[in-house]
Design a protein around this motif. Structure first.
Motif, PDB file in Angstrom:
ATOM      1  N   LYS A 156       0.833  -1.196   0.000  1.00 28.96           N
ATOM      2  CA  LYS A 156       0.000   0.000   0.000  1.00 28.96           C
ATOM      3  C   LYS A 156       0.873   1.253   0.000  1.00 28.96           C
ATOM      4  CE  LYS A 156      -3.581   2.355   2.690  1.00 28.96           C
ATOM      5  NZ  LYS A 156      -2.819   3.601   2.856  1.00 28.96           N
TER       6      LYS A 156
ATOM      7  N   ASN B 204     -11.977  12.365   6.034  1.00 27.61           N
ATOM      8  CA  ASN B 204     -12.566  11.146   5.478  1.00 27.61           C
ATOM      9  C   ASN B 204     -11.951  10.753   4.136  1.00 27.61           C
ATOM     10  OD1 ASN B 204     -14.404  10.950   7.627  1.00 27.61           O
ATOM     11  ND2 ASN B 204     -15.787  12.399   6.637  1.00 27.61           N
TER      12      ASN B 204
ATOM     13  N   ASN C 154      -8.809   9.651   1.434  1.00 26.19           N
ATOM     14  CA  ASN C 154      -7.918   8.488   1.360  1.00 26.19           C
ATOM     15  C   ASN C 154      -6.469   8.919   1.552  1.00 26.19           C
ATOM     16  OD1 ASN C 154      -7.073   5.853   0.927  1.00 26.19           O
ATOM     17  ND2 ASN C 154      -6.980   6.103  -1.296  1.00 26.19           N
TER      18      ASN C 154
ATOM     19  N   ASP D 259      -3.083   8.993   4.363  1.00 29.99           N
ATOM     20  CA  ASP D 259      -2.509   8.386   5.561  1.00 29.99           C
ATOM     21  C   ASP D 259      -2.023   9.437   6.551  1.00 29.99           C
ATOM     22  OD1 ASP D 259      -2.353   5.398   4.685  1.00 29.99           O
ATOM     23  OD2 ASP D 259      -1.539   6.530   2.991  1.00 29.99           O
TER      24      ASP D 259
ATOM     25  N   GLU E 180     -13.792  13.774  -2.956  1.00 28.25           N
ATOM     26  CA  GLU E 180     -14.476  14.005  -1.689  1.00 28.25           C
ATOM     27  C   GLU E 180     -15.909  14.453  -1.984  1.00 28.25           C
ATOM     28  OE1 GLU E 180     -11.468  13.152   1.089  1.00 28.25           O
ATOM     29  OE2 GLU E 180     -13.442  13.931   1.539  1.00 28.25           O
TER      30      GLU E 180
END
Length: 394
Positions: free
Chosen positions: A2, A18, A20, A22, A166
């Motif tokens: 990942k 919210n 994607n 990290d 988003e």
């Protein structure tokens, strides 16, 4: 495996929780300005000496595979907050030099090549501002040794959200990092007064201030001069009143991450607000010093100053981009026009003449009369010696 995705943005905190990503870096109101001390290279490698939750930006970059930057387009570059984060990220790079595409840059500490995306937003951006922003993104990607850079433009936060896939984030989440000031009454402009503005964060050993001092030696003795230093976020009322009286601005500053230092950018936006809706005739010149050898690396920053002038209604007259700024402390006693300052002195004399006449100078880029390989060797030796005193091996 990942991929690790890092987001740096200047929108409302919590905007992308919210998403994607990290790791998210956003304005929580604690960031301090880079002070150009280079402690992060010679004393505490990979860690900024300023403790405010942004001291580990180098580690965050080292851990990511993809970097996304979302920023209000400010004069063809990032907003003051995003620029501040990037200024604080310089320990990600090694102080030693390498030559890339015929130009000097910093050596990379890490083997990975980050994929970089830059999303600018802002309504009514000029084509010149967009071109400058793309040029800045590409230059920054070279310095960060990115695998590639993709630059896009959005009108508002809704388009930004669509770009990031988003949903449901209202447009009023845009966070304007600059607090609007009430416009103070303008004092009468004093004919011929020249404001010499040092935009370095350093209070001692400032190359920007030294170049203004050298410029003064070429000005006629009857030239009225006001000297100002913008080393902090925001301007005092007396600064703004002094600018209101001046007919000519000369802004001298160091190149930070291919652009204007974040604290100075905040000051420029404040000046923009102060002179909004006013009809003021100001001639503006810039002197930009670059730590790399080539003065041409200041081109994008010079265009940002020009874009700022357009926004303010001022007249940009040009400026001087000077490479090898790291030498100035060691050659501080060499007068302009001699030795390694031979060409620089010639250009500075011509610039001073144009300033006093309020004439266009154009954009000129120069460097020291000193071989690049020797500058590279001297610079790297200096870093190693300074680090050794602190028990650090570079």
């Amino acid at each position: 495996m990942k991929e690790n995705r890092l987001l740096i943005h200047d929108l409302q905190p919590g905007f992308a929780q919210n998403g994607n990503f990290d790791e998210i870096v956003e304005d929580i109101g604690t960031i301090k300005n880079c002070i150009g001390c280079f402690t992060c290279w010679i004393k505490t490698p990979m860690e900024c000496v300023l403790k405010d939750s942004y001291e580990h930006m180098a580690e965050k970059l080292a851990a990511c595979d993809e970097l996304t930057i979302v920023s209000k387009c400010t004069y063809g570059g990032p907003s003051a907050y995003v620029k501040n984060v990037l200024d604080r990220s310089i320990p990600y790079m090694h102080p030693d030099f390498v030559i890339k595409n015929g130009e000097m840059h910093h050596k990379q500490r890490f083997p990975q090549h980050i994929a970089m995306k830059v999303i600018f937003y802002g309504d009514g951006l000029s084509e010149t501002e967009k071109e400058t922003a793309e040029e800045w993104s590409e230059a920054m990607a070279v310095n960060f040794d990115a695998a590639a850079v993709e630059t896009t433009f959005c009108r508002d936060v809704v388009e930004v959200c669509q770009m990031l896939s988003e949903q449901g984030i209202p447009q009023d989440t845009i966070c304007d990092e600059e607090q609007k000031k009430a416009c103070l009454p303008l004092n009468r402009q004093e004919e011929g007064t020249m404001a010499l503005i040092s935009g370095s964060p350093k209070k001692k050993y400032s190359t920007s201030a030294k170049m203004l001092e050298e410029l003064k030696s070429f000005l006629s003795k009857d030239q009225a001069v006001t000297e100002l230093r913008f080393s902090d976020n925001g301007l005092a009322e007396n600064h703004l009143q002094a600018l209101a009286k001046a007919e000519t601005f000369v802004i001298s500053f160091p190149l930070y991450v291919d652009s204007i230092p974040s604290h100075l950018l905040r000051c420029l936006t404040e000046i923009d607000t102060y002179f909004a809706e006013q009809s003021c005739t100001k001639s503006v010149y810039a002197i930009i010093n670059c730590g790399f050898y080539e003065g041409e690396q200041a081109k994008a920053a010079m265009k940002m100053v020009e874009n700022w002038c357009v926004r303010c209604g001022f007249t940009f007259r040009g400026g001087l981009g000077v490479g090898a700024g790291g030498m100035w402390h060691s050659i501080k006693d060499v007068p302009p026009g001699h030795g390694p300052k031979k060409d620089y002195g010639k250009h500075l004399s011509e610039l001073a003449e144009k300033m006093e006449q309020q004439e266009d100078y154009g954009c000129v880029f120069t460097t020291v009369n000193f071989p690049r390989f020797a500058y590279k060797m001297a610079g790297e030796s200096g870093w190693k010696q300074a680090a050794k005193k602190n028990g650090i091996t570079l």
